[in-house]
Design an enzyme around this catalytic site. Structure first.
Site, PDB file in Angstrom:
ATOM      1  N   ASP A  42     -31.762  -3.841 -15.767  1.00 53.92           N
ATOM      2  CA  ASP A  42     -32.809  -4.718 -15.257  1.00 53.92           C
ATOM      3  C   ASP A  42     -32.362  -5.241 -13.880  1.00 53.92           C
ATOM      4  O   ASP A  42     -31.158  -5.308 -13.600  1.00 53.92           O
ATOM      5  CB  ASP A  42     -32.996  -5.894 -16.232  1.00 53.92           C
ATOM      6  CG  ASP A  42     -33.941  -6.936 -15.686  1.00 53.92           C
ATOM      7  OD1 ASP A  42     -35.107  -6.591 -15.422  1.00 53.92           O
ATOM      8  OD2 ASP A  42     -33.514  -8.104 -15.500  1.00 53.92           O
TER       9      ASP A  42
HETATM   10  C1  LAC Z   1     -37.278  -7.031 -13.732  1.00 59.26           C
HETATM   11  C2  LAC Z   1     -37.594  -8.499 -13.884  1.00 59.26           C
HETATM   12  C3  LAC Z   1     -38.698  -8.787 -14.766  1.00 59.26           C
HETATM   13  O1  LAC Z   1     -37.844  -6.224 -14.468  1.00 59.26           O
HETATM   14  O2  LAC Z   1     -36.468  -9.182 -14.272  1.00 59.26           O
HETATM   15  O3  LAC Z   1     -36.502  -6.671 -12.832  1.00 59.26           O
END
Ligand code: LAC
Length: 227
Positions: free
Chosen positions: A11
């Site tokens: 992420d």
């Molecule tokens: C991402 C955010 C939502 O997907 O943290 O990078």
């Protein structure tokens, strides 16, 4: 199992990239203490993406970010010009990586893991720029964006899209995220997930599952933990 067979989905915002990096620019433009403004901006950004998803009314993450900034300004009674808002949004492409990120990514890449950036942000412009500007783009094979299917994490379709694009299966794939909604989304879809608890004050949502692993920084990730 060897690292070459394991796919890591990183992420971006809050995990690799520090969204509180907007605080200094906010403070300079608003001439006031900006921690609460920055926090509300981030909370609303996520809320708007979730609501857009639930409503089947997709608008990309940049739109959610812009509308969340407008909301935060209204809430705190801050009068910013269109130019100032553009400056802040532009700043979103120059957010810093957390201090340990480069070292941790370099070590995982050296081990041979298949590494991807995986974000609700739009690729290549929004996410590509922030990774490049933080000088961490070279660690990833590719960026997988939820925008490619006009949806947002934690919708299961987005995790499935990740597996399709990276040609892997959920049992060989870890999501790495500091965002609890993301960890729960990935695990309920069937992936393993490492929660990066960036602050001792962060609380994991008391739902019916716990993360596969918890670390206080990316440096906790290692071959022995992930294989
Ligand atoms: C991402 C955010 C939502 O997907 O943290 O990078």
């Amino acid at each position: 199992m060897t690292p070459k067979k394991i796919t890591l989905a990183f992420d971006i915002y809050g995990t690799l990239i520090d969204t509180n990096g907007v605080e200094a620019a906010l403070q300079a433009l608003t001439k006031r203490e900006a921690t609460a403004v920055s926090r509300l901006w981030r909370e609303k950004q996520l809320e708007y993406s979730f609501r857009r998803g639930l409503m089947n009314d997709y608008k990309n993450f940049e739109v959610c970010t812009r509308q969340a900034l407008d909301y935060a300004c209204l809430f705190f009674n801050i009068d910013l010009s269109e130019n100032d808002k553009q400056t802040l949004l532009e700043g979103y492409r120059f957010l810093p990586a957390f201090p340990e990120v480069k070292k941790a990514l370099a070590s995982l890449k050296k081990s041979g893991f298949r590494m991807y950036a995986f974000s609700n942000g739009r690729s290549p412009d929004m996410v590509g720029d922030v990774l490049k500007n933080a000088a961490i783009d070279s660690y990833f094979i590719d960026i997988i964006s939820a925008d490619e299917i006009k949806n947002f994490k934690p919708n299961p379709a987005v995790y499935q899209h990740f597996l399709n694009r990276t040609e892997t299966t959920s049992c060989r794939c870890w999501l790495i995220s500091s965002n609890t909604f993301d960890i729960i989304g990935a695990m309920s879809f069937g992936m393993k997930a490492a929660w990066i608890q960036r602050s001792t004050k962060s609380v994991f949502d008391p739902w019916e599952m716990a993360p596969t692993a918890v670390f206080n920084s990316l440096l906790g990730l290692s071959d022995t933990q992930l294989i």
